[in-house]
Design a protein around this motif. Structure first.
Motif, PDB file in Angstrom:
ATOM      1  N   SER A 148      45.389  33.357  41.228  1.00 10.79           N
ATOM      2  CA  SER A 148      44.236  32.538  41.559  1.00 10.79           C
ATOM      3  C   SER A 148      44.572  31.656  42.759  1.00 10.79           C
ATOM      4  O   SER A 148      45.731  31.305  42.980  1.00 10.79           O
ATOM      5  N   GLY A 149      43.557  31.316  43.521  1.00 13.06           N
ATOM      6  CA  GLY A 149      43.771  30.466  44.683  1.00 13.06           C
ATOM      7  C   GLY A 149      44.058  31.264  45.937  1.00 13.06           C
ATOM      8  O   GLY A 149      44.303  32.475  45.883  1.00 13.06           O
ATOM      9  N   GLU A 150      44.030  30.586  47.062  1.00 12.75           N
ATOM     10  CA  GLU A 150      44.260  31.248  48.336  1.00 12.75           C
ATOM     11  C   GLU A 150      45.743  31.574  48.508  1.00 12.75           C
ATOM     12  O   GLU A 150      46.615  30.768  48.190  1.00 12.75           O
ATOM     13  N   ARG A 151      46.022  32.750  49.010  1.00  9.55           N
ATOM     14  CA  ARG A 151      47.396  33.189  49.256  1.00  9.55           C
ATOM     15  C   ARG A 151      47.881  32.670  50.608  1.00  9.55           C
ATOM     16  O   ARG A 151      47.147  32.685  51.602  1.00  9.55           O
ATOM     17  N   LYS A 152      49.145  32.241  50.635  1.00 13.90           N
ATOM     18  CA  LYS A 152      49.735  31.797  51.893  1.00 13.90           C
ATOM     19  C   LYS A 152      50.254  32.967  52.718  1.00 13.90           C
ATOM     20  O   LYS A 152      50.430  32.863  53.922  1.00 13.90           O
ATOM     21  N   GLU A 153      50.533  34.097  52.033  1.00 11.92           N
ATOM     22  CA  GLU A 153      51.013  35.255  52.759  1.00 11.92           C
ATOM     23  C   GLU A 153      49.936  35.752  53.724  1.00 11.92           C
ATOM     24  O   GLU A 153      48.758  35.720  53.428  1.00 11.92           O
ATOM     25  N   ARG A 154      50.391  36.218  54.864  1.00 13.18           N
ATOM     26  CA  ARG A 154      49.478  36.780  55.852  1.00 13.18           C
ATOM     27  C   ARG A 154      49.967  38.174  56.194  1.00 13.18           C
ATOM     28  O   ARG A 154      50.876  38.351  57.015  1.00 13.18           O
ATOM     29  N   ASP A 155      49.415  39.168  55.510  1.00  9.13           N
ATOM     30  CA  ASP A 155      49.784  40.544  55.776  1.00  9.13           C
ATOM     31  C   ASP A 155      48.526  41.399  55.639  1.00  9.13           C
ATOM     32  O   ASP A 155      47.415  40.872  55.571  1.00  9.13           O
ATOM     33  N   ASP A 156      48.693  42.700  55.620  1.00  6.52           N
ATOM     34  CA  ASP A 156      47.540  43.599  55.646  1.00  6.52           C
ATOM     35  C   ASP A 156      46.933  43.879  54.273  1.00  6.52           C
ATOM     36  O   ASP A 156      45.964  44.633  54.170  1.00  6.52           O
ATOM     37  N   ARG A 157      47.478  43.289  53.229  1.00 10.61           N
ATOM     38  CA  ARG A 157      46.915  43.519  51.906  1.00 10.61           C
ATOM     39  C   ARG A 157      45.604  42.754  51.702  1.00 10.61           C
ATOM     40  O   ARG A 157      45.425  41.662  52.228  1.00 10.61           O
ATOM     41  N   LEU A 158      44.722  43.356  50.908  1.00  7.73           N
ATOM     42  CA  LEU A 158      43.501  42.677  50.508  1.00  7.73           C
ATOM     43  C   LEU A 158      43.800  41.787  49.307  1.00  7.73           C
ATOM     44  O   LEU A 158      44.407  42.234  48.332  1.00  7.73           O
ATOM     45  N   PHE A 159      43.395  40.528  49.392  1.00 13.36           N
ATOM     46  CA  PHE A 159      43.473  39.612  48.260  1.00 13.36           C
ATOM     47  C   PHE A 159      42.086  39.026  48.019  1.00 13.36           C
ATOM     48  O   PHE A 159      41.606  38.220  48.808  1.00 13.36           O
ATOM     49  N   GLU A 160      41.445  39.447  46.938  1.00 13.13           N
ATOM     50  CA  GLU A 160      40.155  38.887  46.551  1.00 13.13           C
ATOM     51  C   GLU A 160      40.420  37.689  45.642  1.00 13.13           C
ATOM     52  O   GLU A 160      41.098  37.798  44.624  1.00 13.13           O
ATOM     53  N   ASN A 161      39.886  36.534  46.028  1.00 14.65           N
ATOM     54  CA  ASN A 161      40.114  35.307  45.266  1.00 14.65           C
ATOM     55  C   ASN A 161      38.996  35.137  44.241  1.00 14.65           C
ATOM     56  O   ASN A 161      37.935  34.609  44.529  1.00 14.65           O
ATOM     57  N   ARG A 162      39.255  35.627  43.020  1.00 16.40           N
ATOM     58  CA  ARG A 162      38.267  35.545  41.949  1.00 16.40           C
ATOM     59  C   ARG A 162      38.745  34.584  40.868  1.00 16.40           C
ATOM     60  O   ARG A 162      39.936  34.461  40.609  1.00 16.40           O
ATOM     61  N   THR A 163      37.804  33.958  40.205  1.00 12.95           N
ATOM     62  CA  THR A 163      38.160  33.050  39.112  1.00 12.95           C
ATOM     63  C   THR A 163      38.281  33.831  37.809  1.00 12.95           C
ATOM     64  O   THR A 163      37.663  34.902  37.646  1.00 12.95           O
ATOM     65  N   PRO A 164      39.039  33.302  36.854  1.00 19.39           N
ATOM     66  CA  PRO A 164      39.100  33.947  35.536  1.00 19.39           C
ATOM     67  C   PRO A 164      37.722  34.070  34.897  1.00 19.39           C
ATOM     68  O   PRO A 164      37.443  35.055  34.207  1.00 19.39           O
ATOM     69  N   GLU A 165      36.851  33.091  35.141  1.00 20.78           N
ATOM     70  CA  GLU A 165      35.520  33.127  34.545  1.00 20.78           C
ATOM     71  C   GLU A 165      34.698  34.302  35.082  1.00 20.78           C
ATOM     72  O   GLU A 165      33.941  34.947  34.334  1.00 20.78           O
ATOM     73  N   GLU A 166      34.843  34.600  36.369  1.00 21.24           N
ATOM     74  CA  GLU A 166      34.135  35.740  36.950  1.00 21.24           C
ATOM     75  C   GLU A 166      34.591  37.052  36.319  1.00 21.24           C
ATOM     76  O   GLU A 166      33.766  37.925  35.993  1.00 21.24           O
ATOM     77  N   LEU A 167      35.894  37.193  36.152  1.00 17.82           N
ATOM     78  CA  LEU A 167      36.422  38.430  35.571  1.00 17.82           C
ATOM     79  C   LEU A 167      36.090  38.527  34.086  1.00 17.82           C
ATOM     80  O   LEU A 167      35.811  39.618  33.576  1.00 17.82           O
ATOM     81  N   LEU A 168      36.097  37.394  33.404  1.00 14.30           N
ATOM     82  CA  LEU A 168      35.709  37.395  31.996  1.00 14.30           C
ATOM     83  C   LEU A 168      34.276  37.886  31.842  1.00 14.30           C
ATOM     84  O   LEU A 168      33.972  38.730  30.977  1.00 14.30           O
ATOM     85  N   GLN A 169      33.391  37.398  32.674  1.00 17.84           N
ATOM     86  CA  GLN A 169      31.991  37.815  32.606  1.00 17.84           C
ATOM     87  C   GLN A 169      31.845  39.309  32.868  1.00 17.84           C
ATOM     88  O   GLN A 169      31.105  40.011  32.166  1.00 17.84           O
ATOM     89  N   LEU A 170      32.581  39.815  33.869  1.00 17.40           N
ATOM     90  CA  LEU A 170      32.512  41.244  34.192  1.00 17.40           C
ATOM     91  C   LEU A 170      32.930  42.105  33.012  1.00 17.40           C
ATOM     92  O   LEU A 170      32.215  43.051  32.625  1.00 17.40           O
TER      93      LEU A 170
END
Length: 204
Positions: A148-170
């Motif tokens: 959770s939270g913004e990643r400090k790494e800066r590379d070519d990977r995709l990082f989607e910043n989702r909350t636990p509540e969003e994933l729980l709902q899904l």
């Protein structure tokens, strides 16, 4: 999962294998031991170095370890002790799976997706959740962890910043029932919070 993310893991497989194997996994493995019964059939989505597949095999589980990165799969095969080989099989698989993939005709007692969900684009997340549900036996366990939270790494990977509540709902919309939710520190000492969620495929 997008091509740039897979390419990044292909290019950095050797270094990542060593790094993952040095991580503190005590909290993660305690949760796996608690929620995944011994001798379960387990599908591991994103096996990485093979570290967690080896742990699950030590519990007597039959593990199908998958990854979208061919280089990570090679590293995991090389990293696995011979005595664990009879309980672990490796298979190339990029989730969500393409129509006709051989795994779609399988079913498992448990599915793990450790440090995977943040790499799945928003456009593919619903399909991913549907496939997880279809691959689980009734009352099967889905075990996932994500940052959770913004990643400090800066590379070519995709990082989607989702909350636990969003994933729980899904996942609840797919008929899953939440069994447990835990927050843990990063095993490599980074300033990252990890959330582990354990679901049951109730009402399948």
């Amino acid at each position: 999962m997008n091509d740039r993310t897979i390419s990044w893991y292909d290019e950095h497989a050797d270094g990542l294998t060593s790094r993952y194997d040095q991580a503190d996994t005590e909290s993660l493995h305690a949760l796996l031991r608690k929620w995944i019964p011994s001798r379960s059939s387990v599908l591991e989505i994103g096996c990485g170095s093979g570290r967690d597949a080896l742990f699950l095999a030590s519990l007597g589980c039959e593990v199908t370890a998958t990854d979208g990165s061919e280089a990570m799969l090679r590293a995991a095969r090389q990293n696995l002790p011979k005595e664990a080989g009879r309980n672990v099989s490796f298979q190339a698989a990029l989730f969500p799976l393409a129509e006709g993939h051989s795994l779609l005709s399988s079913s498992f007692d448990a599915i793990t997706a450790i440090a995977v969900l943040m790499h799945i684009p928003d456009s593919e997340l619903f399909s991913f959740a549907c496939q997880v549900k279809s691959l689980l036996k009734e009352q099967g366990i889905f075990f996932c962890s994500f940052s959770s939270g913004e990643r400090k790494e800066r590379d070519d990977r995709l990082f989607e910043n989702r909350t636990p509540e969003e994933l729980l709902q899904l996942f609840e919309r797919q008929g899953f029932r939440l069994l447990a939710r835990e927050e843990t520190k990063d095993g490599l000492g980074r300033d990252i919070l990890w959330t582990t969620m354990v679901f049951s495929a109730a009402g399948k």
